[in-house]
Design a protein around this motif. Structure first.
Motif, PDB file in Angstrom:
ATOM      1  N   SER A  50       5.072 -29.213  13.236  1.00  0.00           N
ATOM      2  CA  SER A  50       6.360 -29.856  12.991  1.00  0.00           C
ATOM      3  C   SER A  50       6.354 -30.686  11.710  1.00  0.00           C
ATOM      4  O   SER A  50       7.364 -31.297  11.379  1.00  0.00           O
ATOM      5  N   GLU A  55       9.413 -22.181  10.081  1.00  0.00           N
ATOM      6  CA  GLU A  55      10.768 -21.647   9.917  1.00  0.00           C
ATOM      7  C   GLU A  55      11.470 -22.184   8.668  1.00  0.00           C
ATOM      8  O   GLU A  55      12.362 -21.541   8.115  1.00  0.00           O
ATOM      9  N   TYR A  56      11.073 -23.395   8.228  1.00  0.00           N
ATOM     10  CA  TYR A  56      11.777 -24.041   7.115  1.00  0.00           C
ATOM     11  C   TYR A  56      10.909 -24.169   5.865  1.00  0.00           C
ATOM     12  O   TYR A  56      11.306 -24.803   4.897  1.00  0.00           O
ATOM     13  N   LEU A  59      12.314 -23.537   2.346  1.00  0.00           N
ATOM     14  CA  LEU A  59      13.332 -24.453   1.838  1.00  0.00           C
ATOM     15  C   LEU A  59      12.747 -25.667   1.120  1.00  0.00           C
ATOM     16  O   LEU A  59      13.496 -26.441   0.533  1.00  0.00           O
ATOM     17  N   ARG A  65       5.019 -26.570   0.721  1.00  0.00           N
ATOM     18  CA  ARG A  65       4.748 -25.292   1.390  1.00  0.00           C
ATOM     19  C   ARG A  65       3.247 -25.084   1.577  1.00  0.00           C
ATOM     20  O   ARG A  65       2.789 -24.601   2.621  1.00  0.00           O
ATOM     21  N   ASN A  82      10.900 -22.943  19.519  1.00  0.00           N
ATOM     22  CA  ASN A  82      11.395 -23.001  18.143  1.00  0.00           C
ATOM     23  C   ASN A  82      11.040 -24.345  17.513  1.00  0.00           C
ATOM     24  O   ASN A  82      10.428 -25.207  18.141  1.00  0.00           O
ATOM     25  N   ALA A  83      11.459 -24.530  16.263  1.00  0.00           N
ATOM     26  CA  ALA A  83      11.080 -25.739  15.527  1.00  0.00           C
ATOM     27  C   ALA A  83      11.596 -27.003  16.211  1.00  0.00           C
ATOM     28  O   ALA A  83      10.899 -28.026  16.263  1.00  0.00           O
ATOM     29  N   PHE A 112      21.115 -30.488  10.812  1.00  0.00           N
ATOM     30  CA  PHE A 112      20.243 -29.383  11.170  1.00  0.00           C
ATOM     31  C   PHE A 112      21.064 -28.153  11.530  1.00  0.00           C
ATOM     32  O   PHE A 112      22.251 -28.232  11.806  1.00  0.00           O
ATOM     33  N   ASP A 113      20.355 -27.016  11.564  1.00  0.00           N
ATOM     34  CA  ASP A 113      21.041 -25.823  12.041  1.00  0.00           C
ATOM     35  C   ASP A 113      21.146 -25.884  13.562  1.00  0.00           C
ATOM     36  O   ASP A 113      20.531 -26.720  14.224  1.00  0.00           O
ATOM     37  N   PHE A 116      17.835 -25.664  15.748  1.00  0.00           N
ATOM     38  CA  PHE A 116      17.001 -26.868  15.746  1.00  0.00           C
ATOM     39  C   PHE A 116      17.637 -27.961  16.597  1.00  0.00           C
ATOM     40  O   PHE A 116      16.964 -28.641  17.368  1.00  0.00           O
ATOM     41  N   LYS A 210      16.606 -31.646  -1.936  1.00  0.00           N
ATOM     42  CA  LYS A 210      17.651 -31.019  -1.131  1.00  0.00           C
ATOM     43  C   LYS A 210      18.038 -31.871   0.079  1.00  0.00           C
ATOM     44  O   LYS A 210      19.118 -31.689   0.639  1.00  0.00           O
TER      45      LYS A 210
END
Length: 545
Positions: A50, A55-56, A59, A65, A82-83, A112-113, A116, A210
């Motif tokens: 985390s 998944e991210y 970005l 990264r 999931n995240a 968040f999406d 998430f 971002k």
């Protein structure tokens, strides 16, 4: 440079004294302690993948990264879900302060999406209870005497959460009460952990451009304020009392009676409620008529509190809702209340009325008038965007309209229009989705629009009727009176300033005009009940027309 870095997370009063050597050393020690807590936090996040979720990873900048890739070596075996779910698991491992922060974070659907946010929503406020000895010591300190002076009996903890736990007690007169006790040292622990979280937000703001549009530092400051308010049970008792008055006036729900003589900063004593929590599987075994009635009570109590009084219980999940032995809905746990001002309530009603008429230009104009959409956008463009949200759900049955889906779609669209963050409206949005989820769990075919109709119609009549304009006229007269009262003093001050300038006592020639703040390209959207209003208005209109 170090001083500038320290100032990122300081309070205004701390910045004033930063030049003092002693204060500087203390702040350095505080920063070092925070840094080590941050290391522990990072390790737990790494173990759950985390820190930089896979998944991210695309970005974030390349250096992050790489850090994320290396950290995942240590997360083998902890990559379930999931995240959002993994992040929730990490927060649970980190302890009560992080759990509470995660719950607040789950209200920011704009950050968040959907996947998430859904993962975070499963975060449970359940932690192991602390010992009876510590609970009894807290009671003795607050009451200035052993608990036996006020209570005939006191049970072991019957429920434990991140901030406090609840015991069942009996007064000497035989009345059964709920005794809520704050966790020992929770204020200090929350403060230290929030310092670490604030440092993370500051680093994220600096390292990931971002994320700046999401204003992580501002959000952490907002979360800190909400958390710290919950740590004074006297304030919770005040909120409980306020909602009790609303409950009595509306008759739609009930609030446990408070024992004010036993209230303290760390203690809250109120009526014990016998019944079934809506989170219990037993509630689903109840007759259909009971579940349908409860679903209606959940929606109507929320809307009546919001539209008629401008205040609402802002954490209406199943665990905070109980059906008593008389079949009445009872609300508990009032640590977080949501509030709306007259302008926000009127905004919702005007927006609802516009959707009933399918007048998207009217709705857009309301948004511009209140200042939610910056003036550099065009009303016509925003009206067209609202039409894209509203038209697809007109004529559909309520059970076919997902409030959460409508809100997420609306957030995506309104982000394009640089809407300013409205914290109180985020809370409304979250609570609306909670209430909808509770009602649909009780009765999957529940028509929330029909249940909402009496409350909404009453609000529309009040806000769009003559009473509104009479109140506006009276408010205008009151503002005029206050302006006239201050006019002589203002005139006298201007005259004194002009005289001093003319006599050369002051020089205004070098005064520079302050720069206007630059508006960010993409500001975070914290969008309220317009989403709820869209779905509510469209479905209602489908039935009305």
């Amino acid at each position: 440079m170090m001083r500038r870095f320290l100032q990122n997370g300081l309070k205004p009063e701390e910045k004033i004294y930063l030049g003092n050597t002693l204060t500087y050393k203390r702040l350095m020690l505080k920063m070092i302690a925070t840094f080590f807590r941050l290391l522990r936090t990072a390790w737990v996040l790494i173990r759950h993948d985390s820190l930089v979720p896979v998944e991210y990873a695309p970005l974030v900048p390349l250096p992050l990264r790489i850090i994320g890739f290396i950290s995942r070596i240590f997360s083998i075996g902890n990559r379930k879900g999931n995240a959002g779910e993994r992040f929730a698991n990490a927060l649970e491992d980190l302890g009560p302060a992080y759990i509470k922060f995660g719950q607040i974070l789950s209200t920011r659907g704009d950050m968040f999406d959907a996947e998430f946010a859904e993962g975070l929503s499963r975060l449970k406020d359940k932690v192991p209870p602390f010992s009876m000895d510590k609970a009894e010591k807290t009671l003795a300190v607050e009451w200035g005497a052993p608990w036996s002076k006020h209570l005939k009996s006191l049970s072991q903890p019957v429920a434990a959460a991140s901030v406090a736990q609840v015991h069942k007690g009996e007064l000497h007169n035989g009345e059964i009460v709920a005794v809520k006790v704050l966790r020992p040292n929770i204020v200090q622990r929350m403060t230290k952990d929030m310092d670490a979280i604030a440092l993370v937000a500051s680093l994220a703001h600096t390292a990931i451009p971002k994320l700046r549009r999401l204003r992580p530092k501002a959000f952490v400051a907002e979360a800190r304020r909400a958390v710290m308010l919950e740590l004074d049970l006297r304030l919770e008792a005040a909120g409980q009392s306020e909602l009790a008055e609303i409950a009595e006036e509306t008759g739609l729900f009930r609030v446990p009676k408070i024992h004010w003589d036993l209230i303290g900063k760390n203690i809250l004593v109120s009526e014990w409620i016998d019944g079934i929590a809506l989170s219990s599987p037993d509630i689903l075994a109840q007759p259909e008529t009971i579940k349908q009635n409860l679903a209606r009570q959940v929606i109507q109590s929320f809307l009546a509190s919001t539209f008629e009084y401008g205040v609402f219980h802002a954490d209406m999940h199943e665990g905070n809702l109980i059906v008593d032995n008389d079949g009445k809905l009872v609300l508990i746990d009032f640590g977080i209340l949501g509030r709306l001002g007259d302008a926000e309530i009127r905004f919702e009603i005007d927006t609802l009325y516009g959707f009933l008429q399918r007048d998207y230009y009217k709705i857009a104009k309301v948004h511009f008038d209140i200042g939610y959409v910056p003036p550099h956008h065009k009303i016509e463009d925003f009206a067209s965007a609202l039409r894209a949200v509203g038209e697809p759900i007109f004529g559909k049955k309520a059970e076919d309209v997902s409030m959460a889906k409508v809100l997420m779609q609306l957030l995506e669209i309104t982000e394009l229009f640089d809407m300013e963050m409205q914290p109180q409206l985020i809370l409304l949005q979250k609570t609306m989705m909670q209430a909808e989820g509770v009602a649909r769990r009780l009765d999957p075919s529940f028509d929330m629009w029909e249940a909402s109709r009496p409350i909404v119609e009453k609000a529309v009549r009040r806000e769009l009727g003559p009473e509104r304009y009479i109140n506006d006229f009276l408010d205008g007269l009151d503002r005029t009176r206050k302006t006239l009262q201050t006019l002589p003093d203002a005139t006298d001050n201007i005259a004194k300033l002009a005289k001093a300038w003319a006599e050369g006592e002051i020089d205004l020639s070098g005064v520079q005009q302050p720069e206007k703040p630059k508006s960010s390209i993409l500001r975070p959207v914290a969008y309220l009940g317009a989403g709820a209003v869209i779905a509510l208005g469209s479905a209602w209109a489908a039935g009305a027309f």
